[in-house]
Design an enzyme around this catalytic site. Structure first.
Site, PDB file in Angstrom:
ATOM      1  CG  HIS A  24      -2.159   0.818   1.084  1.00  0.00           C
ATOM      2  ND1 HIS A  24      -3.442   0.341   1.221  1.00  0.00           N
ATOM      3  CD2 HIS A  24      -2.296   2.141   0.850  1.00  0.00           C
ATOM      4  CE1 HIS A  24      -4.313   1.328   1.078  1.00  0.00           C
ATOM      5  NE2 HIS A  24      -3.642   2.433   0.858  1.00  0.00           N
ATOM      6  CE1 TYR A  35     -12.556   6.075  -0.463  1.00  0.00           C
ATOM      7  CE2 TYR A  35     -11.402   4.775  -2.111  1.00  0.00           C
ATOM      8  CZ  TYR A  35     -11.647   5.088  -0.787  1.00  0.00           C
ATOM      9  OH  TYR A  35     -10.993   4.416   0.212  1.00  0.00           O
TER      10      TYR A  35
HETATM   11  O1  IFM Z   1      -6.617   6.870   2.015  1.00  0.00           O
HETATM   12  C1  IFM Z   1      -6.740   6.340   0.744  1.00  0.00           C
HETATM   13  C2  IFM Z   1      -6.211   4.930   0.712  1.00  0.00           C
HETATM   14  O2  IFM Z   1      -4.902   4.856   1.151  1.00  0.00           O
HETATM   15  C3  IFM Z   1      -6.265   4.381  -0.701  1.00  0.00           C
HETATM   16  N1  IFM Z   1      -7.563   4.566  -1.273  1.00  0.00           N
HETATM   17  C4  IFM Z   1      -8.201   5.834  -1.160  1.00  0.00           C
HETATM   18  C5  IFM Z   1      -8.162   6.308   0.277  1.00  0.00           C
HETATM   19  C6  IFM Z   1      -8.845   7.687   0.396  1.00  0.00           C
HETATM   20  O3  IFM Z   1      -8.191   8.623  -0.390  1.00  0.00           O
END
Ligand code: IFM
Length: 469
Positions: A119, A301
């Site tokens: 990540h 999202y």
């Molecule tokens: O915080 C991030 C995450 O690390 C990866 N996906 C999107 C999230 C919100 O921006």
């Protein structure tokens, strides 16, 4: 109308190592690219960094207990390469031991551990040797993955290779908005290929060790729509966003090829970069990248509403995060313009579009593969207020309900969606935004490290208990 989720549907919560652990230089951990990038002036709002974050490294047992109280069934976390193999070198036993203790704590609490290997926090020493633009990094990543499997393979069954490789390639190596902050079409293209190759190599090594493991990858995907579907330039803008965001990763993983229309678009912008990319994709690489998966993780999202000409009214959302000049993450971005369509927006300026999640899941299933899908991230930042010790985040609670319902809609349409992970369990370090944006269902007071379950957390616990929205 009440919507029920299947009995075996998995409800979880997600985090990532650099965003919550802290203890950045303790017990042998050395700098990752995010430790270095966060120290570049202007790279992160207010000069924040992950040195302490949520101090999860020391408080993991309490955080697991909190998850148990909420009824979380699975915890999706990532391991820090810099903690486990500092500088990309020898194994750090203390770092491995942290994850071993975390996994034991989860299993004791009957929470299923869901491990993500990458990540975004590569050791800085490897970046200094080329980072993801170097093919050698693929070998280093596989070594690190096997170290994790040596340590946890007896207790962790679900392994995700990468989280959101679009972010760790184009957002990081082309836009320069994320670590390591490079701004190059060439570097973004090479990084994307080497990340995918690291994914494929890791899957094949882990599969060879243990065919029973559940192996997959998580992609951040979107729904790109033309502002005016009857306008050819708008449709083309949507095609290009879809291609550079979704198909650039879905196609090699699930079809064994890169999307040629996008390769040609980028060639018109930077032919030498495309030549270098084509040369970097060696015979056999796409077979390695496209081997079968046990699941695909989908992070969703918001969608993208785009046109081929600037909008008359500028979109309300402002996603420019930092004081540094950053570029576009889309190598071929000329002539792509975002339009406003009046949807509600979160504290990130991101549109709230739950039905986009239904369409996205359906599209992946229809166009790509019947592989089981999990929504491995979905969530929203809002400007939470603490009033008398409580956080009444009604907007986030509604967001969660709407998106779980959108997943139920996809299941009703026959899509094999097996779980939903809220992002994030805790407020945490939101990359270039630092601690300014809060996504958690649990509030974190960064001064005292006190955790407080928000209204959304209580409502999510209710959804999990009822298995319905
Ligand atoms: O915080 C991030 C995450 O690390 C990866 N996906 C999107 C999230 C919100 O921006």
């Amino acid at each position: 109308m009440t919507r029920s989720l299947p009995d075996d549907f998995l409800f979880g919560a997600a985090t990532a190592a650099y965003q919550i652990e802290g203890a950045a230089f303790e017990e042998g951990r050395t700098a990752s690219i995010w430790d270095a990038f966060a120290r570049v002036p202007g790279a992160v709002i207010a000069g924040d960094n992950g040195d302490v974050a949520c101090d999860h490294y020391h408080r993991y047992a309490d955080d697991v207990a909190l998850m148990k109280d909420l009824g979380i069934q699975s915890y999706r976390f990532s391991t820090s390469w810099s903690r486990v193999r500092p500088d990309g070198g020898d194994v750090n036993a203390a770092g491995v031991d942290f994850y071993s203790r975390l996994v034991d704590e989860l299993l004791d609490a009957e929470i299923l551990p869901w491990l993500t290997l990458y990540h975004w926090d590569m050791p800085q020493a490897l970046e200094e040797r080329g980072g993801w633009t170097s093919r050698d990094t693929v070998d280093r990543f596989v070594e690190y993955a096997l170290t994790m499997h040596d340590a946890l393979g007896d207790r962790v069954d679900i392994w995700t290779t990468l989280n959101e490789p679009w972010c760790s390639s184009f957002l990081s190596y082309t836009a320069g908005a994320h670590a390591p902050g490079r701004q190059s079409v060439h570097d973004g293209l090479l990084a994307s290929h080497h990340l995918l190759l690291a994914h494929g190599r890791t899957i094949s090594e882990l599969r060879a060790r243990d065919p029973e493991l559940d192996l997959g990858i998580t992609l951040n995907l979107t729904v790109a729509e033309p502002a005016d579907p009857s306008d050819a330039a708008d449709r083309d803008a949507a095609r290009r966003i879809d291609g550079q965001f979704n198909r650039w990763f879905l196609d090699p993983i699930l079809r064994g090829s890169f999307p040629q229309d996008i390769v040609e678009d980028i060639r018109r912008v930077d032919a030498p970069a495309v030549d270098a990319f084509v040369a970097a994709v060696r015979p056999g690489d796409l077979d390695t990248i496209s081997q079968p998966l046990d699941f695909l993780g989908v992070n969703y999202y918001h969608g993208e509403f785009v046109g081929g000409r600037p909008a008359e009214t500028a979109p309300a959302g402002d996603q420019a995060a930092t004081g540094r000049a950053v570029g576009s993450p889309f190598p071929s971005h000329e002539g792509i313009h975002w339009h406003e369509r009046g949807l509600e927006r979160t504290g990130m300026g991101w549109e709230v579009q739950p039905e986009g999640l239904t369409r996205l899941l359906t599209r992946v299933a229809d166009e790509y593969s019947a592989v089981p899908l999990f929504v491995t991230e979905n969530g929203a930042a809002y400007d939470d207020e603490v009033v008398d010790g409580s956080i009444d985040d009604a907007e986030r609670a509604a967001y969660v309900r709407a998106h779980v319902a959108a997943v139920a809609d996809a299941i009703d349409q026959g899509v094999d969606v097996r779980g939903y992970f809220y992002w994030s369990l805790l407020d945490n370090f939101e990359w270039a935004w630092g601690y300014d944006k809060r996504f958690g269902i649990v509030h974190v007071d960064y001064e005292t490290q006190t955790r407080t379950v928000k209204r959304s957390g209580a409502e999510y616990a209710g959804i999990i208990a009822d298995r319905a929205v």
